[in-house]
Design an enzyme around this catalytic site. Structure first.
Site, mmCIF file in Angstrom:
data_model
loop_
_atom_site.group_PDB
_atom_site.id
_atom_site.type_symbol
_atom_site.label_atom_id
_atom_site.label_comp_id
_atom_site.label_asym_id
_atom_site.label_seq_id
_atom_site.Cartn_x
_atom_site.Cartn_y
_atom_site.Cartn_z
ATOM 1 N N ASP A 1 0.873 -1.176 0.000
ATOM 2 C CA ASP A 1 0.000 0.000 0.000
ATOM 3 C C ASP A 1 0.911 1.227 0.000
ATOM 4 O OD1 ASP A 1 -2.421 1.602 0.475
ATOM 5 O OD2 ASP A 1 -1.611 1.828 2.502
ATOM 6 N N ASP B 1 -0.225 5.112 0.887
ATOM 7 C CA ASP B 1 -0.509 6.081 1.966
ATOM 8 C C ASP B 1 -0.543 5.384 3.318
ATOM 9 O OD1 ASP B 1 -1.632 8.777 0.468
ATOM 10 O OD2 ASP B 1 -2.044 6.952 -0.657
ATOM 11 N N ASP C 1 -1.790 -0.919 5.995
ATOM 12 C CA ASP C 1 -1.956 -0.288 7.309
ATOM 13 C C ASP C 1 -3.397 -0.152 7.747
ATOM 14 O OD1 ASP C 1 -2.352 3.216 6.938
ATOM 15 O OD2 ASP C 1 -2.349 1.798 5.294
#
Length: 220
Positions: free
Chosen positions: A7, A9, A169
């Site tokens: 991922d 961001d 996250d």
């Protein structure tokens, strides 16, 4: 080839400062001033533009989804104009990528950020060429947590989806991995640490130095 998909961001880079500034640009334009504060809203920033707009408007009362939709393009334009003012790669991120590549893993990116913005940001940070693939929110007809998003990132990196994992996250990343039938590794050093620890990922890491060993344990 074994493949690690990241991922963007909140995982590879802390983009929250520039995202919050873009959302506040929208609120300022409507005469509301800054409705978001980085110290308390960074976790929401990493959930995307519409999430930030909803949070800001909720502080004024009811959220009007039509207004959210109308302001979203304004947010994207403001973000594109100042995409790397505050954004930094997380410590150790690129060192871990290099270790993985040296060990024979392919690496790529699967992000729900629009692909053009993701490409611009990664090139601005000087790291785009280190990743064999980049799939954004608008690259395919689907986005995370649809497993096709992860699978296509693996394939474009030259890997085998059955021998891959996803590093992220959020619950979206965990669900993407589960939907694709692959392990998930969630980072705990972002603003959403407490939530991450409740998500029952296959592994969590407190620092990128730990990632290569975790990857080797999960996919060989």
């Amino acid at each position: 080839m074994r493949t690690v998909i990241f991922d963007l961001d909140g995982t590879l880079a802390d983009t929250s400062g520039d995202l919050i500034a873009a959302a506040n640009h929208c609120f300022q334009g409507l005469g509301h001033g800054d409705l978001l504060v980085h110290a308390q809203d960074a976790a929401t920033a990493l959930c995307g533009g519409r999430a930030m707009l909803r949070l800001g408007f909720s502080r004024l009362g009811d959220v009007d989804e039509a207004l959210v939709d109308a302001q979203y393009p304004v947010l994207l334009t403001a973000y594109a104009d100042a995409i790397d003012t505050h954004t930094v790669m997380y410590p150790g991120a690129m060192d871990a990528v290099e270790v993985l590549k040296s060990a024979g893993y392919a690496v790529g990116i699967a992000t729900n950020k629009p692909a053009g913005l993701a490409e611009t940001l990664m090139r601005s940070l000087g790291v785009r060429d280190q990743f064999a693939s980049l799939i954004g929110a608008d690259t395919l007809p689907v986005r995370k947590p649809d497993p096709a998003h992860h699978i296509e990132a693996v394939r474009r990196a030259g890997g085998d989806p059955a021998r891959s994992l996803l590093v992220g996250d959020t619950i979206t990343d965990r669900n993407t991995a589960r939907n694709a039938g692959v392990p998930s590794v969630l980072v705990t050093f972002g603003p959403g640490r407490d939530t991450v620890l409740t998500l029952d990922a296959d592994a969590t890491i407190d620092r990128f130095d730990d990632l290569p060993d975790v990857v080797a344990r999960l996919i060989g």
